[in-house]
Enzyme design. Structure first.
Site, mmCIF file in Angstrom:
data_model
loop_
_atom_site.group_PDB
_atom_site.id
_atom_site.type_symbol
_atom_site.label_atom_id
_atom_site.label_comp_id
_atom_site.label_asym_id
_atom_site.label_seq_id
_atom_site.Cartn_x
_atom_site.Cartn_y
_atom_site.Cartn_z
ATOM 1 C CG LEU A 191 -22.207 17.783 38.440
ATOM 2 C CD1 LEU A 191 -23.085 18.961 38.053
ATOM 3 C CD2 LEU A 191 -21.500 18.074 39.776
ATOM 4 C CB SER A 251 -12.076 18.595 37.441
ATOM 5 O OG SER A 251 -11.486 17.433 37.982
ATOM 6 C CB ILE A 305 -24.425 8.628 36.963
ATOM 7 C CG1 ILE A 305 -24.030 9.781 36.020
ATOM 8 C CG2 ILE A 305 -25.557 9.036 37.907
ATOM 9 C CD1 ILE A 305 -23.306 10.943 36.680
ATOM 10 C CB CYS A 332 -25.708 17.880 46.516
ATOM 11 S SG CYS A 332 -27.268 18.738 46.226
ATOM 12 C CG ASN A 355 -20.167 21.815 50.058
ATOM 13 O OD1 ASN A 355 -19.126 21.693 49.414
ATOM 14 N ND2 ASN A 355 -20.801 22.962 50.200
ATOM 15 C CD GLU A 385 -19.071 13.018 45.710
ATOM 16 O OE1 GLU A 385 -19.269 14.235 45.514
ATOM 17 O OE2 GLU A 385 -19.941 12.151 45.605
HETATM 18 P P1 TGC Z 1 -17.124 28.746 41.225
HETATM 19 O O1 TGC Z 1 -17.115 30.016 40.454
HETATM 20 O O2 TGC Z 1 -16.061 28.510 42.235
HETATM 21 O O3 TGC Z 1 -18.519 28.566 41.914
HETATM 22 C C1 TGC Z 1 -19.740 28.644 41.207
HETATM 23 C C2 TGC Z 1 -20.815 28.897 42.232
HETATM 24 O O4 TGC Z 1 -20.831 27.832 43.164
HETATM 25 C C3 TGC Z 1 -20.520 28.310 44.492
HETATM 26 N N1 TGC Z 1 -19.651 27.317 45.121
HETATM 27 C C4 TGC Z 1 -20.050 26.567 46.140
HETATM 28 N N2 TGC Z 1 -21.205 26.551 46.807
HETATM 29 C C5 TGC Z 1 -21.311 25.665 47.802
HETATM 30 N N3 TGC Z 1 -20.319 24.825 48.136
HETATM 31 C C6 TGC Z 1 -19.147 24.808 47.468
HETATM 32 N N4 TGC Z 1 -18.202 23.942 47.808
HETATM 33 C C7 TGC Z 1 -18.970 25.706 46.421
HETATM 34 N N5 TGC Z 1 -17.974 25.962 45.555
HETATM 35 C C8 TGC Z 1 -18.399 26.947 44.774
HETATM 36 C C9 TGC Z 1 -19.826 29.642 44.272
HETATM 37 O O5 TGC Z 1 -19.973 30.485 45.377
HETATM 38 C C10 TGC Z 1 -20.566 30.156 43.051
HETATM 39 O O6 TGC Z 1 -21.825 30.617 43.504
HETATM 40 P P2 TGC Z 1 -22.559 31.852 42.775
HETATM 41 O O7 TGC Z 1 -23.705 32.203 43.639
HETATM 42 O O8 TGC Z 1 -21.523 32.944 42.668
HETATM 43 O O9 TGC Z 1 -22.962 31.344 41.424
HETATM 44 O O10 TGC Z 1 -17.140 27.594 40.176
HETATM 45 P P3 TGC Z 1 -16.011 26.984 39.373
HETATM 46 O O11 TGC Z 1 -16.618 26.468 38.128
HETATM 47 O O12 TGC Z 1 -14.843 27.949 39.264
HETATM 48 O O13 TGC Z 1 -15.619 25.770 40.348
HETATM 49 C C11 TGC Z 1 -14.354 25.330 40.451
HETATM 50 C C12 TGC Z 1 -14.263 23.939 41.106
HETATM 51 C C13 TGC Z 1 -13.130 23.195 40.400
HETATM 52 C C14 TGC Z 1 -13.969 24.115 42.579
HETATM 53 C C15 TGC Z 1 -15.575 23.134 40.949
HETATM 54 O O14 TGC Z 1 -15.909 23.052 39.604
HETATM 55 C C16 TGC Z 1 -15.462 21.743 41.523
HETATM 56 O O15 TGC Z 1 -15.678 21.502 42.711
HETATM 57 N N6 TGC Z 1 -15.163 20.746 40.667
HETATM 58 C C17 TGC Z 1 -15.170 19.337 41.065
HETATM 59 C C18 TGC Z 1 -16.464 18.744 40.662
HETATM 60 C C19 TGC Z 1 -16.736 17.444 41.364
HETATM 61 O O16 TGC Z 1 -16.464 17.253 42.522
HETATM 62 N N7 TGC Z 1 -17.344 16.552 40.635
HETATM 63 C C20 TGC Z 1 -17.752 15.278 41.190
HETATM 64 C C21 TGC Z 1 -19.177 15.085 40.810
HETATM 65 S S1 TGC Z 1 -20.103 13.863 41.583
HETATM 66 C C22 TGC Z 1 -19.387 12.477 41.078
HETATM 67 O O17 TGC Z 1 -18.257 12.374 40.743
HETATM 68 C C23 TGC Z 1 -20.177 11.275 41.159
HETATM 69 S S2 TGC Z 1 -19.703 10.461 42.579
HETATM 70 C C24 TGC Z 1 -21.078 9.853 43.144
HETATM 71 C C25 TGC Z 1 -21.609 8.799 42.245
HETATM 72 O O18 TGC Z 1 -21.096 7.657 42.321
HETATM 73 O O19 TGC Z 1 -22.568 9.088 41.507
#
Ligand code: TGC
Length: 399
Positions: free
Chosen positions: A135, A142, A168, A250, A252, A375
Site C-alpha cells: 500500500l 499516512s 513493504i 485489512c 483494521n 499501521e
Molecule cells: P476516508 O475518506 O476517511 O476513507 C476512505 C474510505 O475508506 C473508509 N474507511 C475505512 N473503512 C474501514 N476501516 C477503516 N478504518 C476506515 N477508514 C476509512 C471510509 O468509510 C471511506 O469509504 P467510502 O466507501 O466512502 O469510500 O479516507 P482518508 O483518505 O481521508 O483517510 C484518512 C486516514 C488518514 C485515516 C487514512 O488515510 C489512514 O488510515 N492513513 C494511515 C495509513 C496507514 O495506516 N498506512 C500503513 C500502511 S501498511 C504499512 O505501513 C505496512 S506495515 C506492514 C508491513 O510491514 O508491510
C-alpha cells in the site's frame, strides 16, 4: 499465579477462559523454544528466519481468526493472546504473522474471488506460501489516497501495473503480493483497487531496505513494478474492495493485533528488568530494594494492567461484532505509546548492561519505534479519534 506473570497485579487472569489461556501458553512454548534462543543473533545479523514460517503455520497462527480454506478459525481474543506472546519474543516475528495473516491473507479472504482464495489461502495458512501487502509508497505513507502506482486496463482485459511501493514487509521473500493501485484519477481514493500479483511475474522486483535500527529480525522492502502485466482475474473483485476501504479493512485487522502485541513487548521488558533488579547489587543491596526502582516497577505493572484491559475490552467487542475505527485507533495509539515507554524505562533501569542484546528491553523499544509508526502513526490515530469526537476531519490543512 496469573498466566500473564508478575506484571498482572489487577487479576487479568480471571478475564480469560482455560481454552484461551491454553492458546497463549502454547504460543509461549513455541516462542521459548524457537525464538528466544536465537533472537539476539537474528537481530544482530539482521536476519529473518525464513525456516520458521512453516512452523508458525503448524502452530496455527497464520490467518488465525479466519475460517474456511483450512484457516484456523480462532476467536479475536485468542488471536490477540497469540499476538502478544509472539511479540514478547520479538515484534519482527509478530509483524510477520500480521503481514501474512491480517494483511495478505486478510485481503484475499475479505475481497478475493473463489479462485484467488482456493489458490492462495490453503498454502499461506500452512506457511508454504508467503504474502505481502503493498500500500505505502515513497511519497504516500499516512495518505495512501495520494499513491501514484497505477493499474491500467488494456482493451483485451489485462491489467498493467507501474509504480514503486516502500516499507513493504516480506516482499523479498513473498510468493504473492497484494498491490493496491490507482485505476482512476490521481488522488481519488475511490479509484484504488487491489491486485493479487505472483512475485515471479515479469516486471516485479523487490529489494530489502538495509541499515535499519529497528525490526532487524524482519524484512522491509521497496517493490518496483515496471509494466507488470496481469490477467483481468488478478483484481480483487469484491465490492468491499472498491476504494480505500479495501486496504483499510485489512489494516483494521493488523492494527487490532498490534493492540495486543505491544503489550507482549511491554510485559517481556518488565519481566526482564524485574529479574535483573532482584539480582543486581548496587550500594550493597539488590536494585529491587531501592525505593525508586520499586516505584518504577509499580508504575509499569499498573500501565501493563491497563493496556491488557484495553486490549481485552476491544477483543471481546470484536468477538461480539465489528469494531469501530475509533476503538481500534484508541487501542493502537495508547498501547504502542505505553509499551515503548515501558521498554525505554526498563532499558534505563538496566544501566549500561541494557544496551546489549543480552537483555530484551532496548530491542523491544527499538522495534516499537516501527510498530508505533506503521499501521497508522500516533497522529493518524489521534486525528481518527478527533474526527470521531468532533465530526470534523483534520487530516489535511483546511483550505
Ligand atoms: P476516508 O475518506 O476517511 O476513507 C476512505 C474510505 O475508506 C473508509 N474507511 C475505512 N473503512 C474501514 N476501516 C477503516 N478504518 C476506515 N477508514 C476509512 C471510509 O468509510 C471511506 O469509504 P467510502 O466507501 O466512502 O469510500 O479516507 P482518508 O483518505 O481521508 O483517510 C484518512 C486516514 C488518514 C485515516 C487514512 O488515510 C489512514 O488510515 N492513513 C494511515 C495509513 C496507514 O495506516 N498506512 C500503513 C500502511 S501498511 C504499512 O505501513 C505496512 S506495515 C506492514 C508491513 O510491514 O508491510
Amino acid at each position: 499465579d496469573s498466566f500473564l506473570g508478575r506484571a498482572d497485579v489487577v487479576g487479568l487472569d480471571s478475564l480469560f477462559s482455560a481454552e484461551e489461556k491454553a492458546v497463549a501458553l502454547q504460543v509461549r512454548g513455541f516462542v521459548d523454544e524457537h525464538i528466544r534462543p536465537h533472537i539476539a543473533r537474528w537481530y544482530d545479523d539482521a536476519v529473518f528466519p525464513r525456516e520458521i514460517v512453516p512452523e508458525l503455520g503448524r502452530l496455527g497462527v497464520l490467518g488465525m481468526p479466519y475460517e474456511g480454506h483450512g484457516m484456523p478459525g480462532r476467536s479475536a481474543v485468542e488471536y490477540g493472546l497469540a499476538a502478544q506472546e509472539l511479540e514478547a519474543g520479538d515484534s519482527g516475528l509478530r509483524t510477520f504473522v500480521s503481514v501474512q495473516g491480517s494483511l495478505a491473507m486478510g485481503a484475499i479472504h475479505k475481497h478475493g474471488s473463489e479462485e484467488q482464495k482456493a489458490q492462495w489461502l490453503p498454502r499461506m495458512t500452512i506457511g508454504e506460501a508467503v504474502g505481502c501487502f503493498g500500500l505505502t509508497e515513497p511519497g504516500a505513507g499516512s495518505d495512501p489516497a495520494s499513491m501514484t502506482t497505477t493499474a491500467r486496463q488494456e482493451p483485451g482485459g489485462d491489467w498493467v501495473l507501474d509504480g514503486v511501493k516502500r516499507w513493504i514487509g516480506l516482499a523479498t521473500l513473498a510468493d504473492v503480493a497484494i498491490i493496491w493501485a490507482q485505476t482512476g484519477e490521481p488522488g481519488d481514493g475511490r479509484g484504488v483497487r487491489g491486485f493479487v500479483v505472483p512475485t515471479d511475474t515479469p516486471g516485479f522486483r523487490a529489494e530489502a531496505i538495509t541499515q535499519k535500527l529497528s525490526m532487524r529480525a524482519s524484512v522491509q522492502c521497496e517493490i518496483h513494478l515496471d509494466g507488470v502485466r496481469l490477467p483481468a482475474s488478478a483484481m480483487l473483485p469484491a465490492d468491499s474492495a472498491v476504494g480505500l476501504k479495501g486496504p483499510f479493512q485489512c489494516l483494521n485487522e493488523a492494527r487490532y493485533g498490534i493492540i495486543w502485541g505491544a503489550m507482549g513487548a511491554a510485559r517481556d521488558s518488565f519481566d526482564a528488568v524485574l529479574d535483573y533488579a532482584m539480582e543486581r547489587q548496587q550500594f550493597g543491596v539488590p536494585l529491587a530494594s531501592h525505593q525508586l526502582t520499586q516505584a518504577k516497577l509499580a508504575d509499569m505493572a499498573v500501565a501493563i494492567g491497563k493496556g491488557y484491559l484495553l486490549a481485552h475490552q476491544i477483543g471481546r467487542a470484536k468477538d461480539a461484532g465489528p469494531l469501530t475505527p475509533a476503538m481500534i485507533s484508541a487501542g493502537k495509539l495508547d498501547n504502542c505509546r505505553v509499551a515503548i515507554g515501558i521498554a525505554r524505562e526498563a532499558r534505563e533501569m538496566l544501566g549500561g548492561n541494557g544496551i546489549t542484546l543480552e537483555h530484551s528491553p532496548l530491542r523491544h523499544a527499538n522495534n516499537l519505534e516501527s510498530v508505533r509508526t506503521y499501521e497508522g502513526t500516533d497522529e493518524v490515530h489521534q486525528l481518527t479519534l478527533g474526527r470521531h469526537l468532533t465530526g470534523i476531519g483534520a487530516f489535511a490543512p483546511a483550505r
